[in-house]
Design an enzyme around this catalytic site. Structure first.
Site, PDB file in Angstrom:
ATOM      1  N   GLU A 137       0.956  -1.114   0.080  1.00  0.00           N
ATOM      2  CA  GLU A 137       0.171   0.024   0.069  1.00  0.00           C
ATOM      3  C   GLU A 137       0.736   1.096  -0.016  1.00  0.00           C
ATOM      4  O   GLU A 137       2.033   1.161   0.454  1.00  0.00           O
ATOM      5  CB  GLU A 137      -0.948  -0.038   1.213  1.00  0.00           C
ATOM      6  CG  GLU A 137      -1.774  -1.051   1.377  1.00  0.00           C
ATOM      7  CD  GLU A 137      -2.720  -1.137   0.367  1.00  0.00           C
ATOM      8  OE1 GLU A 137      -3.405  -0.151   0.018  1.00  0.00           O
ATOM      9  OE2 GLU A 137      -3.201  -2.440  -0.008  1.00  0.00           O
ATOM     10  N   SER A 187     -12.757   3.105 -10.294  1.00  0.00           N
ATOM     11  CA  SER A 187     -13.789   2.396  -9.185  1.00  0.00           C
ATOM     12  C   SER A 187     -14.161   3.559  -8.249  1.00  0.00           C
ATOM     13  O   SER A 187     -15.360   3.679  -7.568  1.00  0.00           O
ATOM     14  CB  SER A 187     -13.548   1.111  -8.762  1.00  0.00           C
ATOM     15  OG  SER A 187     -13.089   0.270  -9.704  1.00  0.00           O
TER      16      SER A 187
END
Ligand SMILES: *[C@@H]1O[C@H](CO)[C@@H](O)[C@H](O)[C@H]1NC(C)=O
Ligand SMILES: *[C@@H]1O[C@H](CO)[C@@H](O)[C@H](O)[C@H]1NC(C)=O
Ligand SMILES: *[C@@H]1O[C@H](CO)[C@@H](O)[C@H](O)[C@H]1NC(C)=O
Length: 352
Positions: free
Chosen positions: A122, A186
């Protein structure tokens, strides 16, 4: 007829020569790394204990996974905590530590040279507070080039000889392309830099938007065929940080055969991992209008556009999606990793 035959022989010759050079380079590289490329040759296996599975999704570790699937020898992956004391490395995936779903076994003694490894793919923005993880880890494993173990989202591998005439520039260029620029998104956050750039860019050029944000989600099998119809793909990262280059570049753009327009870390970070003249960096333009004009012109200039695919003659895209493969990839580097190391301030390293 005669000309065509000579032409053919010439191509064949080039193919052979390329293969030869690749093989030679391969040999040299192997020779240089010598016998230290895996644990096996040093007479003992390296045991890697994965303390918990990333995102709580276990995968099978039956058989000799690293050898069977990736031809890496001497690399023993386990996930039974009972094997802690025999583990050379204990790997902790950050997400579950961050959410408190899993805890560090902080009172277990570290035997001898055992290393605790911090694993995260991440960006810093999505890593939470890292202060609680000071003075714990010996090695880091992330997409960053300066991590102890670099696990990128993807990379380019030299195309070995046999791929010579395959998937050439021509194929990509002559593919049906009907859309100038495409984007798949998204999770749209109007505050993200990528959203600001998109809003501004679409004033100068049409951008076709797919993904859940526009309720135009693409099934995995439909993703690459859809993007392949676009000249340019907006490979915009959701977070702007050092070396954070994800599958948006490797898969969505390169694999689909669309030229990536990238927004993420600075151009140098892309240049370090991607071929020159294979991507267009937003920061190389003074305005989105200038960028839009550039894309417009490039679309019309077939020859110049084709040059963005020149790398495909020599390289192919390798994506990394399997945690086991990432873990196995530690072994070939194991003996060149620092024998003594710790991260007194992981937060500072992550944010650096
Ligand atoms: C290393 O692991 C392999 C595969 O699990 C096993 O066959 C082999 O005996 C091990 N070698 C040593 C030295 O423990
Ligand atoms: C070449 O293209 C074919 C089909 O388009 C694909 O299956 C194959 O993986 C590609 N090869 C490389 C090296 O990218
Ligand atoms: C690993 O890190 C711990 C905690 O920071 C430290 O006490 C230990 O000496 C380190 N071990 C090695 C082999 O570097």
């Amino acid at each position: 007829m005669k000309f065509q035959f000579r032409h053919y022989v010439f191509l064949l010759l080039i193919c052979f020569l390329t293969t030869f050079v690749f093989l030679l380079v391969g040999e040299l590289n192997e020779g240089r790394q010598g016998l230290s490329t895996d644990g096996h040759v040093r007479g003992r296996n390296i045991t890697i204990l994965l303390w918990h599975w990333p995102f709580g999704r276990p995968q099978s570790l039956k058989g000799d996974v690293c050898w069977d699937n990736h031809r890496i020898s001497g690399c023993h992956l386990v996930d039974q905590r009972s094997l802690y004391s025999s583990a050379d490395l204990v790997v902790f995936h950050h997400r579950e530590l961050m959410t408190g779903k899993e805890k560090l076994p902080i009172n277990l003694p570290r035997l001898g040279e055992q290393k605790w490894v911090w694993l995260s793919l991440e960006s810093p923005d999505n890593s939470g507070h890292l202060k609680p993880f000071s003075n714990v880890f010996n090695w880091t494993m992330s997409y960053r080039r300066d991590a102890d173990i670099t696990v990128p989202y993807g990379k380019l591998l030299p195309q070995e000889g046999e791929g010579c005439a395959e998937n050439s520039t021509k194929e990509v260029v002559t593919e049906e392309k009907s859309l100038l620029a495409c984007w798949v998104v998204s999770h749209y956050n109007p505050k993200h830099k990528r959203s600001l750039v998109f809003q501004s860019l679409k004033k100068s050029i049409p951008v076709e938007v797919y993904g859940r944000w526009r309720r135009r989600g693409l099934a995995p099998s439909n993703l690459l065929p859809t993007i392949s119809r676009c000249y340019f793909y907006l490979a915009f990262e959701n977070s702007i940080s050092k070396d954070y280059i994800t599958e948006k570049l490797w898969r969505n753009a390169y694999q689909a055969g669309a030229v990536p327009v990238v927004l993420g870390p600075p151009p140098e970070d892309y240049k370090a991992v991607a071929p020159p003249n294979s991507f267009i960096h937003v920061e190389d333009f003074t305005s989105t209008e200038e960028l839009g004009n550039f894309l417009h012109q490039l679309q019309l200039d077939k020859e110049r556009y084709a040059r963005y695919f020149a790398w495909r003659h020599n390289y192919k895209v390798k994506l990394y999606t399997d945690w086991r493969e990432r873990l196995c990839s530690i072994c070939p580097h194991y003996h060149s990793l620092p024998a003594q190391k710790m991260y007194p301030d992981l937060e500072a390293w992550v944010r650096s």
